[in-house]
Design a protein around this motif. Structure first.
Motif, PDB file in Angstrom:
ATOM      1  N   THR A  39      -5.868   0.124   1.516  1.00  0.00           N
ATOM      2  CA  THR A  39      -5.219  -1.176   2.245  1.00  0.00           C
ATOM      3  C   THR A  39      -4.911  -0.827   3.701  1.00  0.00           C
ATOM      4  OG1 THR A  39      -3.161  -0.026   1.222  1.00  0.00           O
ATOM      5  CG2 THR A  39      -4.332  -1.941  -0.143  1.00  0.00           C
ATOM      6  N   GLN A  72       3.544   3.885  -2.144  1.00  0.00           N
ATOM      7  CA  GLN A  72       2.781   2.685  -2.290  1.00  0.00           C
ATOM      8  C   GLN A  72       1.153   2.719  -2.689  1.00  0.00           C
ATOM      9  OE1 GLN A  72       4.596  -0.206  -1.575  1.00  0.00           O
ATOM     10  NE2 GLN A  72       2.777  -1.312  -2.789  1.00  0.00           N
ATOM     11  N   CYS A  73       0.379   3.697  -2.011  1.00  0.00           N
ATOM     12  CA  CYS A  73      -0.912   3.621  -2.504  1.00  0.00           C
ATOM     13  C   CYS A  73      -0.915   4.007  -4.111  1.00  0.00           C
ATOM     14  CB  CYS A  73      -1.459   4.761  -1.851  1.00  0.00           C
ATOM     15  SG  CYS A  73      -3.078   5.424  -2.209  1.00  0.00           S
ATOM     16  N   ASP A  76      -0.016   0.851  -5.987  1.00  0.00           N
ATOM     17  CA  ASP A  76      -1.123  -0.185  -5.975  1.00  0.00           C
ATOM     18  C   ASP A  76      -2.240   0.301  -7.023  1.00  0.00           C
ATOM     19  OD1 ASP A  76       0.319  -1.674  -4.363  1.00  0.00           O
ATOM     20  OD2 ASP A  76      -0.767  -0.912  -2.230  1.00  0.00           O
TER      21      ASP A  76
END
Length: 219
Positions: A39, A72-73, A76
């Motif tokens: 992302t 966050q990675c 996700d």
């Protein structure tokens, strides 16, 4: 067998799909490969723009940049696995292979893990991050000295020991995997997935991955 596939830094899912096309098409039938994008926008990896000039978007997962982006990675990816899974295996190149190894490690270290991977395929794997340490606010690389050979499931390791783009990539993930269930292909193509112009390496990769899948299916 259904594989989650993670691309390398400065590429994207479409590029990884093309990079692995010759190998995937040569494998025994019955496998599905699901490619997911990172992302974080990033500069194209070395030589990628020359080979894929039509591509406009280059990405990475940025797992090791800082705790917030890394977490966050990981969050996700867990969400993607939950909604799009289940996946039987995981496959990655470079940064994506390091993340793949980290996800396998989380599966082994957490008795309540939702992951159900049976095998891993690593092309020029980058360092693997301890996902459980990450949840506690620490970015820590998994290594042989601290963690031992704890990834006890079938794995395939495809890498160039003389890689000059990312020296050492491929080695650290291999060192934490059980040698009794490991396939390895060393090539001299540099930091890339064997493909066009490397029929011998492609054939070796195909055999090693087919054997890895066979081991995973009989466990």
């Amino acid at each position: 067998m259904r594989f989650l596939c993670l691309h390398g830094m400065g590429t994207n899912s479409k590029i990884f799909e093309l990079q692995t096309a010759k190998i995937r098409h040569a494998l025994e039938p019955g496998n599905e490969f699901v490619f997911v994008n990172g992302t974080v926008p990033w500069d194209p990896a070395p030589k990628v723009k020359e080979i894929f000039p039509e591509e406009k978007e280059f990405l990475r997962y940025a797992l090791e940049q800082n705790v917030a982006s890394a977490l966050q990675c990981y969050t996700d990816l867990k969400a993607f696995i939950t909604t799009e899974g289940p996946f039987d295996g995981i496959c990655g190149f470079s940064e994506g292979a390091g993340i793949a190894a980290g996800l396998l490690a989380a599966q082994f270290k957490d008795p309540y893990s939702l992951f159900k991977f049976k095998c891993g395929i690593f092309f020029s794997a980058g360092p693997a991050i301890d996902m459980l340490a990450l949840e506690q606010g620490e970015i820590r690389v998994l290594d042989l000295a601290t963690d031992g050979k704890f990834l006890k499931l079938p794995t395939a390791h495809i890498w160039d020991p003389e890689d000059t783009v990312h020296p050492g990539f491929g080695r650290s993930v291999k060192e934490i995997c059980d040698i009794e269930m490991m396939e390895e292909v060393q090539h001299s193509l540099g930091h890339e997935v064997p493909g066009r112009g490397s029929s011998h390496a492609v054939a070796e990769c195909t055999r090693s991955i087919d054997r890895t899948i066979e081991r995973a299916n009989v466990r």
